[in-house]
Design a protein around this motif. Structure first.
Motif, PDB file in Angstrom:
ATOM      1  N   ALA A 284       0.823  -1.207   0.000  1.00 23.06           N
ATOM      2  CA  ALA A 284       0.000   0.000   0.000  1.00 23.06           C
ATOM      3  C   ALA A 284       0.859   1.260   0.000  1.00 23.06           C
ATOM      4  O   ALA A 284       0.444   2.301  -0.516  1.00 23.06           O
ATOM      5  N   GLY A 285       2.058   1.158   0.560  1.00 21.94           N
ATOM      6  CA  GLY A 285       2.968   2.294   0.594  1.00 21.94           C
ATOM      7  C   GLY A 285       3.860   2.415  -0.620  1.00 21.94           C
ATOM      8  O   GLY A 285       4.727   3.294  -0.661  1.00 21.94           O
ATOM      9  N   GLY A 286       3.681   1.546  -1.616  1.00 21.63           N
ATOM     10  CA  GLY A 286       4.467   1.616  -2.840  1.00 21.63           C
ATOM     11  C   GLY A 286       5.743   0.794  -2.811  1.00 21.63           C
ATOM     12  O   GLY A 286       6.547   0.872  -3.744  1.00 21.63           O
TER      13      GLY A 286
ATOM     14  N   ALA B 119      14.433   5.289   4.998  1.00 20.48           N
ATOM     15  CA  ALA B 119      13.951   3.989   5.475  1.00 20.48           C
ATOM     16  C   ALA B 119      12.952   4.244   6.589  1.00 20.48           C
ATOM     17  O   ALA B 119      13.116   5.186   7.373  1.00 20.48           O
ATOM     18  N   THR B 120      11.917   3.433   6.677  1.00 21.51           N
ATOM     19  CA  THR B 120      10.810   3.796   7.569  1.00 21.51           C
ATOM     20  C   THR B 120      11.032   3.473   9.033  1.00 21.51           C
ATOM     21  O   THR B 120      10.483   4.130   9.904  1.00 21.51           O
ATOM     22  N   ASP B 121      11.805   2.408   9.352  1.00 24.89           N
ATOM     23  CA  ASP B 121      11.844   1.868  10.712  1.00 24.89           C
ATOM     24  C   ASP B 121      10.418   1.588  11.198  1.00 24.89           C
ATOM     25  O   ASP B 121      10.066   1.857  12.357  1.00 24.89           O
ATOM     26  N   HIS B 122       9.597   1.067  10.293  1.00 29.27           N
ATOM     27  CA  HIS B 122       8.219   0.672  10.603  1.00 29.27           C
ATOM     28  C   HIS B 122       8.234  -0.239  11.825  1.00 29.27           C
ATOM     29  O   HIS B 122       8.818  -1.321  11.803  1.00 29.27           O
TER      30      HIS B 122
ATOM     31  N   MET C 104       6.905   3.560  15.899  1.00 33.25           N
ATOM     32  CA  MET C 104       5.710   4.035  15.216  1.00 33.25           C
ATOM     33  C   MET C 104       5.638   3.423  13.819  1.00 33.25           C
ATOM     34  O   MET C 104       6.643   2.952  13.274  1.00 33.25           O
ATOM     35  N   LEU C 105       4.437   3.420  13.243  1.00 27.59           N
ATOM     36  CA  LEU C 105       4.248   2.891  11.897  1.00 27.59           C
ATOM     37  C   LEU C 105       4.813   3.846  10.852  1.00 27.59           C
ATOM     38  O   LEU C 105       4.930   5.042  11.093  1.00 27.59           O
ATOM     39  N   GLY C 106       5.120   3.301   9.659  1.00 26.82           N
ATOM     40  CA  GLY C 106       5.671   4.168   8.629  1.00 26.82           C
ATOM     41  C   GLY C 106       5.494   3.716   7.197  1.00 26.82           C
ATOM     42  O   GLY C 106       5.640   4.522   6.278  1.00 26.82           O
ATOM     43  N   LEU C 107       5.185   2.450   6.963  1.00 27.84           N
ATOM     44  CA  LEU C 107       5.200   1.940   5.596  1.00 27.84           C
ATOM     45  C   LEU C 107       4.178   2.605   4.683  1.00 27.84           C
ATOM     46  O   LEU C 107       4.490   2.976   3.550  1.00 27.84           O
ATOM     47  N   GLU C 108       2.952   2.764   5.148  1.00 24.17           N
ATOM     48  CA  GLU C 108       1.883   3.238   4.267  1.00 24.17           C
ATOM     49  C   GLU C 108       1.954   4.732   3.976  1.00 24.17           C
ATOM     50  O   GLU C 108       1.376   5.201   2.993  1.00 24.17           O
ATOM     51  N   THR C 109       2.667   5.471   4.809  1.00 21.73           N
ATOM     52  CA  THR C 109       2.681   6.931   4.696  1.00 21.73           C
ATOM     53  C   THR C 109       4.018   7.496   4.231  1.00 21.73           C
ATOM     54  O   THR C 109       4.127   8.698   3.985  1.00 21.73           O
TER      55      THR C 109
END
Length: 434
Positions: free
Chosen positions: A79-81, A302-305, A324-329
């Motif tokens: 979803a985050g590409g 890099a997101t550190d999702h 914290m979340l990070g992949l989708e945003t």
């Protein structure tokens, strides 16, 4: 034979064009006509990037499937590409053996939405004392090339030196969580400064990060090996990396979207969603990070999702879990804070979120130019679309989303992984010509 025609996408460095994908490979680029069996994706006004690659993701499986699984994390990544993500080793059991790495690899392949690439632990059990099975993981089916004790720093300089020496012959890289635990302190939960004192929160100073980075770049120079600095968060670290690169030391670095956009003043409400390691920093650090990414000192985003179950995150600030979340945003945040102000263009976004992460991680089928013969890993971006983030709609299993309620401009429209649409914002985007 499966075929997909992407119509009218804006390709980097050229005018809008059509991209024909057959059996997972880009076959033609130009003004093309679809056959009767070809699926068509209307990409008018969309920017086509090589599929995004994230060097730093926590998927929690095995061991904490209540927070995330490889399946839910893969869905969030698509979803985050993203078409490839590197899964960190701090699972239960730890990914410190060849068998554990192959298990992560196989679970990712079973999902099929993104390439899930295992990261191997540097030390057994992340305990910082004895090297893990670095060579066996590298020679396994998983072909591990990135090693990290992320979540913990490889504190012992001798252990870090031996790890760098060991991974050099097979082209590995150590991704270091740079945080001296003696300077940070076990109770630290935010940036040390005037605000932490006013809020009564134990803080750790930027030097806890910067001193480890300085040590590690010198070890990289001594060994002739590669070190990667995870989640850079301070202006001082940017300066150390800039110096090291000027000396020809083989160092790379990443920055997260949240460290590029969020500042420590958000802690005034004691909201545990903003508790992250390394901590959010003051505005002057954020500005230095943006400048460092823009001028190439920092190599990648890099997101550190870091998903967490509610019972781990919803506590008093000092007791809540870090992350914290990070992949989708991620892409929308980078669009907002880097592209719209003119610090990066879309070609540079492709470099820091696809091409360079692929190179650092040793991936040969990711980050490739969108040209005939390349694997069809593609991210289509709508640069003008505004999205208001709703944490409750996340595909992640967790909800610790710092972007909830924020409106971001520039969003992923569709993700194509190995020729197959793994995510699209429009269920009607695909059609088969009569």
């Amino acid at each position: 034979m499966s075929s997909l025609l992407i119509k009218g996408a804006r390709l980097l460095g050229r005018e809008a064009a059509d991209v024909l994908v057959e059996d997972g490979v880009i076959r033609e680029v130009g003004a093309l006509t679809a056959s009767a069996e070809t699926q068509v994706l209307d990409a008018d006004g969309l920017v086509a990037l090589p599929g995004l690659v994230d060097l730093h993701v926590h998927l929690r499986e095995p061991g904490r499937e209540d927070a995330e699984t490889i399946a839910t994390g893969s869905a969030a990544a698509a979803a985050g590409g993203f078409t490839a993500v590197f899964a960190m080793a701090n699972t239960n059991p730890v990914t410190d053996t060849a068998e554990a790495a192959e298990r992560v690899l196989d679970l990712g392949r079973a999902c099929g939405l993104v390439d899930v690439v295992p990261v191997g632990a540097v030390t057994k059990g992340l305990e910082g004392a004895e090297l893990a099975e670095l060579g066996l993981m590298a020679r396994s089916r998983a072909r591990v090339r990135v090693f990290s004790d992320d979540g913990r720093c490889v504190e012992d300089a001798r252990v870090m030196r031996r790890a760098l020496e060991y991974i050099k012959p097979f082209g590995g890289v150590i991704s270091q969580h740079s945080q001296d635990p003696r300077l940070a302190g076990s109770a630290a939960c935010c940036h040390e400064g005037e605000l932490s004192g006013r809020l009564g929160l134990p803080g750790w100073p930027g030097i806890a990060e910067e001193s480890i980075v300085a040590r590690d770049v010198m070890l990289a120079r001594h060994t002739g090996s590669r070190v990667h600095v995870a989640h850079v968060s301070t202006a001082g670290t940017v300066e150390v990396i800039r110096w090291a690169k000027a000396q020809g030391i083989d160092v790379t670095a990443e920055v997260t979207p949240h460290h590029l956009a969020l500042t420590t003043d958000l802690l005034v409400g004691y909201d545990p969603v903003y508790k992250v390691n390394p901590p959010l920093r003051p505005k002057e650090d954020v500005e230095a990070l943006r400048a460092g990414l823009a001028d190439g000192t920092i190599d990648v985003v890099a997101t550190d999702h870091a998903p967490h179950a509610r019972h781990d995150k919803e506590h008093a600030f000092v007791d809540a879990a870090f992350g914290m979340l990070g992949l989708e945003t991620a892409l929308a945040v980078i669009s907002d804070v880097m592209v719209r102000p003119g610090l990066l263009d879309w070609a540079a976004v492709a470099r820091v979120m696809s091409t360079t992460p692929s190179r650092i991680g040793g991936l040969t089928e990711q980050g490739r130019p969108l040209e005939p013969g390349s694997p069809a890993n593609i991210t289509l971006v709508d640069p003008d679309r505004e999205v208001t983030v709703d944490a409750n709609l996340s595909l992640s299993r967790s909800r610790n989303n710092p972007w909830h309620g924020r409106t971001l401009r520039g969003a992923v429209h569709s993700t194509i992984h190995r020729g197959t649409v793994s995510h699209s914002t429009e269920t009607t985007v695909m059609e088969t010509l009569p």
